[in-house]
Design a protein around this motif. Structure first.
Motif, PDB file in Angstrom:
ATOM      1  N   GLU A   1      36.279  18.110  44.391  1.00 21.52           N
ATOM      2  CA  GLU A   1      35.764  19.039  45.395  1.00 21.52           C
ATOM      3  C   GLU A   1      36.444  20.394  45.261  1.00 21.52           C
ATOM      4  N   GLY A   2      35.876  21.380  45.993  1.00 27.07           N
ATOM      5  CA  GLY A   2      36.493  22.702  46.041  1.00 27.07           C
ATOM      6  C   GLY A   2      36.223  23.570  44.836  1.00 27.07           C
ATOM      7  N   ILE A   3      35.066  23.381  44.186  1.00 26.03           N
ATOM      8  CA  ILE A   3      34.745  24.128  42.969  1.00 26.03           C
ATOM      9  C   ILE A   3      34.001  25.413  43.331  1.00 26.03           C
ATOM     10  N   MET A   4      34.441  26.516  42.769  1.00 25.41           N
ATOM     11  CA  MET A   4      33.812  27.811  43.030  1.00 25.41           C
ATOM     12  C   MET A   4      32.428  27.856  42.394  1.00 25.41           C
ATOM     13  N   PRO A   5      31.376  28.159  43.175  1.00 25.22           N
ATOM     14  CA  PRO A   5      30.035  28.262  42.580  1.00 25.22           C
ATOM     15  C   PRO A   5      29.868  29.546  41.777  1.00 25.22           C
ATOM     16  N   GLY A   6      28.836  29.522  40.901  1.00 19.42           N
ATOM     17  CA  GLY A   6      28.485  30.711  40.152  1.00 19.42           C
ATOM     18  C   GLY A   6      29.327  30.960  38.925  1.00 19.42           C
ATOM     19  N   VAL A   7      30.292  30.079  38.629  1.00 15.08           N
ATOM     20  CA  VAL A   7      31.168  30.236  37.483  1.00 15.08           C
ATOM     21  C   VAL A   7      30.922  29.062  36.529  1.00 15.08           C
ATOM     22  N   GLU A   8      30.837  29.343  35.230  1.00 16.67           N
ATOM     23  CA  GLU A   8      30.653  28.285  34.241  1.00 16.67           C
ATOM     24  C   GLU A   8      32.005  27.667  33.892  1.00 16.67           C
ATOM     25  N   TYR A   9      32.098  26.348  34.105  1.00 18.17           N
ATOM     26  CA  TYR A   9      33.308  25.608  33.777  1.00 18.17           C
ATOM     27  C   TYR A   9      32.956  24.443  32.854  1.00 18.17           C
TER      28      TYR A   9
END
Length: 337
Positions: free
Chosen positions: A175-183
């Motif tokens: 959980e707690g993943i920043m949206p809009g960033v490719e990981y």
């Protein structure tokens, strides 16, 4: 005596309109596919406390995220939103409010607010018993494996990465993943284990969306299998290894081929006739190279061993026996007396 210039001035209160939208990629820009957010309170912060106080005009966004605040006093004021749990503001950013100067009867338009939620990632770590890269029905989950979102892009688990450890069923939730960033999402590989799924490059690449849990991002792993046995001299040619009377045979070649008959590996028996292979799970055939003047007593015809090897399950005692034909000598004499 005339008395001119006895004038009267009037004003109207002002209006404030705008939209509250779901910033799916958290970039602070209202994209075409991003919807409005209903049920959010927008207010004019007369006293600049950063909280919605009694007497400060406000409105609640409608089904499309639109709001209209009426009865705004003339002056320069901050316009803010009332935050909600687990939401983050992406627009306006710094400062997180609009500052507007309201004049009589004016409508201040397009004062929008964007918000997003953190994303999550889930899946299962499974024991790929046959190493085929498919989670088959009887293959169990693997507990105690670390799955992580590679926030810093280093390809290894570091302090700034987000991670979870698989539970008794092999399940994980990050959980707690920043949206809009490719990981990339990866596993921490353990010693003596190999990854079968996902295939090369062995990780997932995701661009996360606000409030969305990315599902079924599974990882499959297997262990190589130790296949071992002995080559023995079957002194009585009965196909049964009678120890310790019957010795092992060193120096014999054992070959391995896959299910299609293609060569995979080869080894030579050592001291005591012992041999071993370390193989990926799968179906293999094991055959000896017969030496001159020797005959095979075990295994029975066709003289090979075919076996399906399962991850994490050693396969010992795959033995083969051989013998040589014997010689009988003596003399026939004429017993004259």
């Amino acid at each position: 005596t005339p008395s001119p210039d006895n004038n009267f001035g009037n004003y109207q209160k002002a209006f404030k309109t705008g939209m509250k939208w779901h910033d799916l990629n958290a970039d602070g820009v209202k994209d075409a596919e991003e919807p409005g957010l209903p049920g959010w309170t927008i207010y004019v912060d007369y006293n600049e406390t950063g909280s919605h106080d009694i007497g400060e005009p406000s409105a609640v966004t409608d089904s499309g995220g639109m709001y209209t605040i009426t009865g705004v006093a003339i002056g320069t004021w901050q316009v803010r939103e009332v935050g909600q749990n687990d939401w983050f503001q992406s627009y306006p950013a710094d400062p997180p409010y609009h500052t507007d100067t309201f004049t009589s009867g004016e409508t201040e338009r397009d004062n929008n607010f964007g918000n997003y939620q953190l994303a999550s990632k889930s899946g299962t770590k499974f024991h790929d018993l046959n190493a085929n890269g498919v989670w088959d029905a009887l293959e169990p989950g693997l507990e105690g494996w670390t799955i992580y979102v590679d926030v810093d892009g280093s390809g290894t688990l570091t302090g700034g990465d987000l991670s979870d450890v698989t539970d008794v069923n092999g399940d994980y939730l990050i959980e707690g993943i920043m949206p809009g960033v490719e990981y990339t999402v990866r596993e921490v590989l353990k010693a003596d284990w190999f990854q079968s799924f996902p295939a090369d490059p062995g990780y997932y690449t995701e661009t996360f969306i606000s409030g969305v849990e990315e599902l079924d991002n599974d990882f499959g792993n297997y262990q190589k299998v130790l296949k071992s046995g002995y080559k023995w001299e079957d002194l009585n040619a009965d196909g049964i290894w009678q120890q310790p009377e019957e010795p092992g045979l060193p120096g014999w070649t054992i070959n391995v081929s896959d299910a299609a008959g293609a060569p995979v590996d080869s080894t030579v028996t050592g001291t005591g006739g012992y041999y071993e292979f370390l193989l990926k799970p799968g179906t293999y055939t094991f055959a000896e190279v017969l030496q001159t003047d020797w005959f095979q007593s075990w295994p029975e015809s066709p003289g090979t061993i075919t076996e399906t090897l399962v991850s994490g399950t050693p396969s010992p005692d795959n033995n083969s026996g051989n013998y040589q034909k014997a010689f009988k000598t003596g003399m026939k004499w004429h017993d004259l007396n």
